[in-house]
Write an enzyme that holds these catalytic residues in place. Structure first.
Site, PDB file in Angstrom:
ATOM      1  CD  GLU A   1      -3.633  16.048   0.806  1.00 52.93           C
ATOM      2  OE1 GLU A   1      -3.238  15.949   1.995  1.00 52.93           O
ATOM      3  OE2 GLU A   1      -4.472  15.285   0.304  1.00 52.93           O
TER       4      GLU A   1
ATOM      5  CD  GLU B   1      -8.300  13.965   0.156  1.00 56.32           C
ATOM      6  OE1 GLU B   1      -7.490  13.898  -0.792  1.00 56.32           O
ATOM      7  OE2 GLU B   1      -8.926  14.987   0.458  1.00 56.32           O
TER       8      GLU B   1
HETATM    9  N1  3HC Z   1       2.355  11.942  -7.802  1.00 54.90           N
HETATM   10  C1  3HC Z   1       3.228  11.725  -8.804  1.00 54.90           C
HETATM   11  N2  3HC Z   1       4.431  11.168  -8.631  1.00 54.90           N
HETATM   12  C2  3HC Z   1       4.747  10.787  -7.372  1.00 54.90           C
HETATM   13  C3  3HC Z   1       3.885  10.977  -6.287  1.00 54.90           C
HETATM   14  C4  3HC Z   1       2.637  11.567  -6.537  1.00 54.90           C
HETATM   15  N3  3HC Z   1       1.752  11.766  -5.582  1.00 54.90           N
HETATM   16  N4  3HC Z   1       4.496  10.508  -5.176  1.00 54.90           N
HETATM   17  C5  3HC Z   1       5.679  10.051  -5.562  1.00 54.90           C
HETATM   18  N5  3HC Z   1       5.839  10.215  -6.886  1.00 54.90           N
HETATM   19  C6  3HC Z   1       6.980   9.811  -7.715  1.00 54.90           C
HETATM   20  C7  3HC Z   1       8.248  10.536  -7.299  1.00 54.90           C
HETATM   21  O1  3HC Z   1       8.352  11.782  -7.963  1.00 54.90           O
HETATM   22  C8  3HC Z   1       9.296   9.558  -7.732  1.00 54.90           C
HETATM   23  O2  3HC Z   1       9.435   9.697  -9.124  1.00 54.90           O
HETATM   24  P1  3HC Z   1      10.874   9.523  -9.825  1.00 54.90           P
HETATM   25  O3  3HC Z   1      11.318   8.140  -9.463  1.00 54.90           O
HETATM   26  O4  3HC Z   1      10.596   9.746 -11.260  1.00 54.90           O
HETATM   27  O5  3HC Z   1      11.731  10.582  -9.206  1.00 54.90           O
HETATM   28  C9  3HC Z   1       8.651   8.193  -7.493  1.00 54.90           C
HETATM   29  O6  3HC Z   1       7.243   8.448  -7.424  1.00 54.90           O
HETATM   30  C10 3HC Z   1       9.062   7.513  -6.214  1.00 54.90           C
HETATM   31  O7  3HC Z   1       8.897   8.449  -5.139  1.00 54.90           O
HETATM   32  P2  3HC Z   1       9.930   8.511  -3.930  1.00 54.90           P
HETATM   33  O8  3HC Z   1      11.310   8.525  -4.454  1.00 54.90           O
HETATM   34  O9  3HC Z   1       9.493   9.611  -3.056  1.00 54.90           O
HETATM   35  O10 3HC Z   1       9.667   7.081  -3.249  1.00 54.90           O
HETATM   36  P3  3HC Z   1       9.717   6.689  -1.716  1.00 54.90           P
HETATM   37  O11 3HC Z   1       9.462   5.226  -1.670  1.00 54.90           O
HETATM   38  O12 3HC Z   1      10.942   7.247  -1.088  1.00 54.90           O
HETATM   39  O13 3HC Z   1       8.488   7.437  -1.038  1.00 54.90           O
HETATM   40  C11 3HC Z   1       6.205   8.169  -0.798  1.00 54.90           C
HETATM   41  C12 3HC Z   1       7.182   7.072  -1.328  1.00 54.90           C
HETATM   42  C13 3HC Z   1       6.220   8.186   0.732  1.00 54.90           C
HETATM   43  C14 3HC Z   1       4.844   7.802  -1.283  1.00 54.90           C
HETATM   44  C15 3HC Z   1       6.654   9.551  -1.326  1.00 54.90           C
HETATM   45  O14 3HC Z   1       6.826   9.436  -2.725  1.00 54.90           O
HETATM   46  C16 3HC Z   1       5.681  10.658  -1.077  1.00 54.90           C
HETATM   47  O15 3HC Z   1       5.655  11.184   0.003  1.00 54.90           O
HETATM   48  N6  3HC Z   1       4.923  11.024  -2.117  1.00 54.90           N
HETATM   49  C17 3HC Z   1       4.039  12.160  -2.067  1.00 54.90           C
HETATM   50  C18 3HC Z   1       2.820  11.873  -1.270  1.00 54.90           C
HETATM   51  C19 3HC Z   1       1.916  13.070  -1.315  1.00 54.90           C
HETATM   52  O16 3HC Z   1       2.314  14.195  -1.114  1.00 54.90           O
HETATM   53  N7  3HC Z   1       0.645  12.804  -1.562  1.00 54.90           N
HETATM   54  C20 3HC Z   1      -0.323  13.859  -1.639  1.00 54.90           C
HETATM   55  C21 3HC Z   1      -0.431  14.323  -3.042  1.00 54.90           C
HETATM   56  S1  3HC Z   1      -1.513  15.697  -3.196  1.00 54.90           S
HETATM   57  C22 3HC Z   1      -3.041  15.030  -3.125  1.00 54.90           C
HETATM   58  O17 3HC Z   1      -3.184  13.863  -2.927  1.00 54.90           O
HETATM   59  C23 3HC Z   1      -4.176  15.973  -3.383  1.00 54.90           C
HETATM   60  C24 3HC Z   1      -5.481  15.374  -3.021  1.00 54.90           C
HETATM   61  O18 3HC Z   1      -5.865  15.783  -1.754  1.00 54.90           O
HETATM   62  C25 3HC Z   1      -6.548  15.782  -4.015  1.00 54.90           C
END
Ligand code: 3HC
Length: 698
Positions: free
Chosen positions: A131, A111
């Site tokens: 999301e 975004e």
């Molecule tokens: N917020 C906070 N922490 C996050 C995060 C996020 N969005 N995404 C990942 N983390 C943290 C994980 O909890 C993990 O923490 P830990 O080591 O303490 O357990 C660390 O980052 C590493 O994450 P992964 O183990 O998942 O790392 P990978 O390299 O395997 O994957 C990734 C990376 C593909 C980016 C995966 O972490 C992921 O899919 N993250 C979530 C992405 C997501 O859902 N984004 C949307 C969020 S909601 C949003 O954006 C709302 C908006 O529209 C307003």
């Protein structure tokens, strides 16, 4: 000349030849937490105020661009500036702002990029709006700028599936403007120069017109009604996208309202919990230990489990030696593995080339001595302690020093197995779930003498196989099957007292289980539970109520799907209740003098959950699971517990621990032997505690 200013500890601003480079550095995934948002605004303002700056480029340090909003901030009081405002102000910048994206640009990260005036992807980039996988919807303009840039159909596709789109596909949609290779900062500089030279066009996405796509909206509504009815944010997402044809500010306000609403829904809270559960389980006391290298493994047993484990290992890039007692069984195992790998290609989990390479890494043999040089062995033969002891004695003699020796037993005592070897420190349980190449759960069972680096090796193997590894202690059934054995009894009690299999299945599927327990039994094979009941018979307290119906079904040779009949009949395309099984149920009820009574779906669900939660509480109290969230992960990834409910102990907090105690006490009036309040649960209720607080240590 280069001049770099630190805006705050997450954002820096570098100025060079009329270009302002804004760098985000918030490891591990550059989530757009408060400091990132604040710093971005200040950096863009500073660049706008600097008359030397002609173009602004945003990029990120580390392994990825912004992977989304900071999920840890959800549910806490919002801290300004809010991401939608940051996006709007960046879009409104008088000077062109571009973004250079590498790794993943997800959710709020995408975004943010949509609010910049052009987007450059680094090869390998993936973008998406995940999301929905958190029970939310895009909340920083994704539903408004998406349709303006790539149309409603593409926006709905990514926002409702949460899938990650490869750079090439994103480029074909116009979601990004070009794909480059190389160092992110260098690409950002070059792209900014291209903007200055008129070689890279910039425009504000918010000023584009969105076209209403009624067909896409209708198709999305129909799909959501059919497949995503339990995800409260899904219809909200569609309605937000439908508003994209109006003024941007109004659409954004509507989207924000929907986002805030979605955050409060049980499905939103459940799915966010599930996201953290998947990651929390990796936090183990042995996390600091160095895993032993594993490239070559042995799998003993070519049955369903062994073949599934071998398939998962081959898909994870390992070499696999498969051991069976006879050529015929070995060939059956090899054929099952080949079929599993074919299925993986069909499901898009693996390319055709990788399939052939994987099969080439498989070496079947009837000679256990071929395991002399493997790094790790997983024994997956049938559940018999004597047979397992014999195998581990042989492995002890054959395997190289330092090889990890694992049993895939579902119930048996790993300490006892370890004791027959001269190296109990190298022995642990690696309990996979059938079908092992598909189910994501792996229980890593830590025995009394298992060395920390052996536990770490189990977790590293889980990661290589893309499993969710959960640390479990030794007890009958470990985490999952111990809890299952307990709530399995209440299912039988309800069956005996008047609820028919299809009613119980329907009620629990209505709650959200992927499949009701009777269908699961038929699928897994009823003979498995039968053998298990026979093993446990001597351990059963004399006063325990025992329901023999399932035994009577098995005595007929009806083991479920594989025999064409079990609780259900499988001789038609449609499955239907087996009338002969119903006759057995009726006869057993009559024999016990029970007049069947009616169970409402609510009562079925309540009894099932209360039993499941009681034993889960005991499993946590006994230290078999490290924390409540580990139990949640086991049920989410191994037992089809609905993600939108977050897991049994997350759900327990929704019911309330005091209410659960009251329910158990009420049920205890009919069967005080089965329904006992776990002291741990009672204490939690008395102290006003929750399972959630135990996860965080609050
Ligand atoms: N917020 C906070 N922490 C996050 C995060 C996020 N969005 N995404 C990942 N983390 C943290 C994980 O909890 C993990 O923490 P830990 O080591 O303490 O357990 C660390 O980052 C590493 O994450 P992964 O183990 O998942 O790392 P990978 O390299 O395997 O994957 C990734 C990376 C593909 C980016 C995966 O972490 C992921 O899919 N993250 C979530 C992405 C997501 O859902 N984004 C949307 C969020 S909601 C949003 O954006 C709302 C908006 O529209 C307003």
């Amino acid at each position: 000349m280069t001049d770099t200013t630190r805006i705050n500890d997450k954002i820096s601003l570098e100025r060079q030849d009329g270009i302002a480079l804004v760098r985000i550095d918030n490891p591990p995934v550059n989530a757009s937490g408060q400091a990132v948002r604040q710093g971005l605004l200040e950096a863009v303002d500073a660049a706008n105020a600097d008359t030397d700056v002609k173009v602004i480029a945003i990029y990120a340090a580390g392994r990825t661009f912004v992977a989304g909003a900071d999920i840890r901030e959800f549910g806490k009081p919002p801290k300004s500036p809010a991401l939608p405002d940051v996006c709007n102000q960046i879009e409104a910048s008088g000077k062109p702002v571009i973004s250079v994206l590498h790794g993943t640009a997800l959710g709020g990260g995408l975004e943010l990029a949509l609010a910049t005036h052009a987007r450059v992807g680094i090869k390998g980039l993936r973008v998406g709006l995940p999301e929905i996988l958190l029970g939310l919807l895009p909340g920083a303009g994704g539903t408004q700028r998406g349709p303006r840039l790539i149309g409603m159909a593409n926006t709905l596709d990514i926002a409702l599936s949460g899938r990650q789109v490869k750079a090439e596909e994103a480029l074909s949609w116009g979601l990004i403007d070009r794909i480059e290779t190389g160092d992110v900062r260098e690409v950002a500089l070059a792209a900014a120069r291209d903007v200055l030279a008129g070689r890279l066009a910039t425009r504000r996405t918010g000023e584009l017109e969105a076209t209403r796509d009624e067909a896409a909206l209708e198709a999305a509504r129909a799909m959501v009604a059919k497949k995503m009815a339990r995800i409260a944010s899904a219809p909200l997402c569609i309605e937000a996208v439908a508003r994209a044809t109006g003024p941007l500010a109004e659409g954004m306000a509507f989207e924000r309202q929907c986002f805030t609403e979605a955050l409060k829904t049980p499905s939103g809270q459940g799915m966010i919990h599930a996201f953290f559960a998947e990651r929390a389980v990796a936090k183990i006391p042995e996390a600091g230990a160095t895993p032993r290298p594993v490239t070559k493994i042995g799998v003993i047993g070519g049955g369903t489990m062994g073949s599934g484990i071998a398939t998962a290992a081959l898909m994870g890039g390992l070499e696999v030696r498969l051991i069976e007692v006879a050529d015929e069984a070995l060939e059956r195992g090899r054929a099952t593995i080949a079929k599993n790998l074919d299925g993986a290609v069909k499901r898009g989990k693996m390319s055709a080339e990788k399939h052939d390479a994987a099969l080439a890494r498989l070496a079947p043999s009837t000679d256990m001595h071929t395991l002399a040089d493997v790094d790790l062995v997983i024994e997956a033969v049938f559940e018999n302690m004597e047979v397992k002891k014999e195998i581990f004695t042989k492995l002890d003699a054959i395997c190289k020093p330092g090889a990890v020796l694992a049993s895939n037993t579902s119930y048996l005592n790993i300490d006892e197995i370890a004791r027959v070897t001269s190296r109990p420190q190298d022995v642990l349980g690696l309990h996979f779930f059938s079908p092992a190449h598909i189910m994501r759960l792996l229980e890593v069972v830590v025995a009394e003498k298992t060395a920390p680096e052996v536990v770490a090796t189990g977790f590293a193997l889980g990661k290589a196989l893309r499993k969710v590894a959960v640390r479990a202690g030794v007890c009958d059934g470990f985490i999952g099957n111990r809890i299952l054995a307990h709530y399995g009894k209440v299912i039988m009690y309800m069956l005996m007292d008047g609820a028919d299999p299809a009613e119980i299945d329907a009620a629990l599927e209505g709650f959200g289980l992927a499949m009701g327990p009777f269908k699961v039994g038929d699928l897994a094979g009823l003979d498995i539970g039968w053998a298990e009941r026979k093993r446990r018979a001597p351990l059963r307290p004399a006063e325990e109520r025992y329901i023999p119906i399932a035994d009577r079904i098995c005595e007929q040779g009806w083991f479920g799907r594989k025999t064409g009949r079990g609780w259900y009949l499988y001789d038609d395309a449609e499955i239907r209740p087996n009338p002969a099984a119903q006759a057995i149920i009726d006869a057993e009820r009559a024999r016990a003098g029970i007049t069947p009574r009616k169970f409402t779906p609510e009562e079925i669900v309540d009894r099932f959950l209360t039993a499941m939660i009681s034993e889960s509480a005991r499993v946590v109290a006994d230290g078999i699971a490290q924390r409540p969230i580990d139990v949640d992960a086991v049920f989410l990834f191994g037992y089809g517990f609905p993600r939108f409910r977050g897991g049994p102990l997350h759900h327990a907090d929704q019911i309330g621990v005091a209410e659960l105690v009251a329910r158990i006490e009420a049920y205890a009036k009919e069967d005080a032997q089965y329904w006992q309040v776990p002291p741990f649960l009672r204490k939690l209720a008395e102290t006003g505690g929750s399972f959630a607080a135990l996860n965080t240590g609050d």
